[in-house]
Design an enzyme around this catalytic site. Structure first.
Site, PDB file in Angstrom:
ATOM      1  CG  HIS A  79      51.626  34.635  47.528  1.00 23.15           C
ATOM      2  ND1 HIS A  79      50.482  34.117  46.989  1.00 23.15           N
ATOM      3  CD2 HIS A  79      51.308  35.872  47.942  1.00 23.15           C
ATOM      4  CE1 HIS A  79      49.514  35.013  47.069  1.00 23.15           C
ATOM      5  NE2 HIS A  79      50.000  36.091  47.638  1.00 23.15           N
ATOM      6  CB  ALA A 124      44.196  38.703  52.008  1.00 25.76           C
ATOM      7  CG  HIS A 150      50.005  43.123  46.961  1.00 26.96           C
ATOM      8  ND1 HIS A 150      48.990  42.175  47.023  1.00 26.96           N
ATOM      9  CD2 HIS A 150      51.150  42.447  47.183  1.00 26.96           C
ATOM     10  CE1 HIS A 150      49.521  40.989  47.279  1.00 26.96           C
ATOM     11  NE2 HIS A 150      50.832  41.119  47.376  1.00 26.96           N
ATOM     12  CE1 TYR A 167      47.341  36.854  40.396  1.00 30.54           C
ATOM     13  CE2 TYR A 167      45.337  36.883  41.716  1.00 30.54           C
ATOM     14  CZ  TYR A 167      46.722  36.885  41.628  1.00 30.54           C
ATOM     15  OH  TYR A 167      47.472  36.916  42.766  1.00 30.54           O
ATOM     16  CD  GLU A 168      49.617  32.748  39.796  1.00 33.84           C
ATOM     17  OE1 GLU A 168      50.662  32.157  39.466  1.00 33.84           O
ATOM     18  OE2 GLU A 168      49.068  32.573  40.898  1.00 33.84           O
ATOM     19  CG  MET A 177      41.368  38.670  43.016  1.00 33.94           C
ATOM     20  SD  MET A 177      42.733  39.620  42.352  1.00 33.94           S
ATOM     21  CE  MET A 177      42.208  41.309  42.715  1.00 33.94           C
ATOM     22  CB  SER A 178      42.097  32.804  46.110  1.00 36.92           C
ATOM     23  OG  SER A 178      41.734  33.178  47.427  1.00 36.92           O
ATOM     24  CG  HIS A 200      45.946  33.866  43.143  1.00 35.82           C
ATOM     25  ND1 HIS A 200      47.213  33.782  43.682  1.00 35.82           N
ATOM     26  CD2 HIS A 200      45.120  34.190  44.169  1.00 35.82           C
ATOM     27  CE1 HIS A 200      47.160  34.053  44.978  1.00 35.82           C
ATOM     28  NE2 HIS A 200      45.896  34.311  45.307  1.00 35.82           N
ATOM     29  CB  SER A 206      48.383  37.230  50.204  1.00 36.41           C
ATOM     30  OG  SER A 206      47.054  37.466  49.820  1.00 36.41           O
ATOM     31  CG  ASN A 241      41.463  45.581  50.640  1.00 35.26           C
ATOM     32  OD1 ASN A 241      41.957  44.459  50.548  1.00 35.26           O
ATOM     33  ND2 ASN A 241      40.505  46.016  49.835  1.00 35.26           N
TER      34      ASN A 241
HETATM   35  I1  8IG Z   1      43.472  41.340  49.917  1.00 32.12           I
HETATM   36  O1  8IG Z   1      39.347  44.486  47.434  1.00 32.12           O
HETATM   37  C1  8IG Z   1      42.171  41.672  48.587  1.00 32.12           C
HETATM   38  N1  8IG Z   1      41.952  40.845  47.594  1.00 32.12           N
HETATM   39  N2  8IG Z   1      38.906  41.303  44.176  1.00 32.12           N
HETATM   40  N3  8IG Z   1      39.122  42.916  45.819  1.00 32.12           N
HETATM   41  C2  8IG Z   1      39.492  41.735  45.260  1.00 32.12           C
HETATM   42  N4  8IG Z   1      40.419  40.966  45.782  1.00 32.12           N
HETATM   43  C3  8IG Z   1      40.999  41.411  46.888  1.00 32.12           C
HETATM   44  C4  8IG Z   1      40.680  42.609  47.492  1.00 32.12           C
HETATM   45  C5  8IG Z   1      39.688  43.417  46.939  1.00 32.12           C
HETATM   46  N5  8IG Z   1      41.447  42.761  48.574  1.00 32.12           N
END
Ligand code: 8IG
Length: 278
Positions: free
Chosen positions: A74, A130, A253, A102-103, A217-218, A100, A42, A241
């Site tokens: 995506h 990201a 997001h 988490y899916e 998360m990836s 991912h 992303s 971020n």
């Molecule tokens: I973009 O602040 C993105 N992905 N875990 N924490 C986690 N995953 C992210 C973050 C974040 N920003």
């Protein structure tokens, strides 16, 4: 085929599914092999525009083992590019989006793209994502080379007595090639967080204390799966971020997608310059 059947086949024999997918890519593109693969996370998808015109684009779901990605922003598309550098052609396989952890589809679904890429001939795999910036020196919109990781999921894509060394997981050689193009690039330690919730501010403080610079998360499972098959890995985060508690702002997001769009030209040009050299 429905998703549960796809997952069943993947979990029965992930490498056979990857080989079948690679064979299908060769058929579609009429290329015997590709040399480099790029997974665009992303925030990175619009960076693909810097690579010029692909020779082929198709849906991942045309290949065995792929499930439609579900997260907004995506792609689910795969492209083949022939990058021409002084007459030398590098065939690059580009995955727009990823699955991912988490899916909840399992590690074999998460790692199917990179395993397919290795079976398609790729010796170098570039993973982009990201990430939240933990390191207070990082600015939103800044790319950071991943130097090492900490897995807070501790979930591995491998099973069995397969004791893979990870001391040079994020290839120093590949990082040095990128830094020859952009000497300003920082390096950092990436934490893999399962998600889909972001961290609490206390969790971010913990991560900073143990030496983390970035969180996302990836990337970590894919890096391990590619490395285990003998490919070199380059991984780049785009800080989209500040991580929870760093600025006091809430995480959103839409902001992540916007930061990616704003940085697209810089990161796209970087990719176009370095991919043929890997
Ligand atoms: I973009 O602040 C993105 N992905 N875990 N924490 C986690 N995953 C992210 C973050 C974040 N920003």
């Amino acid at each position: 085929m429905d998703n549960s059947k796809i997952i069943e086949a993947l979990d029965r024999d992930p490498l056979a599914q990857a080989q079948s997918a690679a064979d299908q890519i060769a058929k579609i593109t009429k290329k015997l092999s590709h040399q480099v693969a790029l997974v665009l996370g992303s925030g990175w998808i619009s960076a693909a525009d810097s690579l010029g015109k692909p020779t082929h684009e198709f849906s991942a779901t045309e290949l065995p083992g792929f499930i439609n990605p579900t997260v907004a922003g995506h792609g689910g598309k795969i492209r083949s590019y022939d990058l021409n550098t002084d007459g030398k052609i590098t065939s690059v396989l580009v995955f727009l989006g990823r699955t991912h952890f988490y899916e909840g589809l399992g590690m074999n679904a998460v790692c199917h793209s990179v395993r397919t890429a290795v079976k398609a001939g790729c010796k170098s795999i570039v993973l982009t994502n990201a990430a939240g910036g933990i390191n207070r020196d990082y600015k939103v919109g800044q790319p950071v080379l991943i130097r090492d990781h900490i897995s807070l999921t501790a979930a591995s894509p491998l099973s069995g007595a397969n004791f893979v060394d990870l001391t040079d997981l994020y290839s120093k050689d590949l990082r040095n090639i990128v830094k020859q193009s952009d000497s300003q690039l920082s390096e950092g330690v990436y934490v893999h967080w399962r998600g889909p919730t972001y961290e609490t501010p206390a969790e971010i403080n913990m991560m900073r204390t143990v030496g983390a610079d970035l969180v996302g998360m990836s990337t970590v499972p894919e890096a391990i799966a590619a490395h285990a098959l003998g490919a070199k890995v380059l991984a780049i985060s785009l800080v989209t971020n500040a991580a929870a508690g760093v600025t006091g702002e809430k995480l959103d997001h839409a902001e992540v997608i916007a930061a990616g769009k704003a940085a697209a030209t810089r990161i796209g040009d970087l990719l176009a310059k370095v991919l043929p050299k890997l």
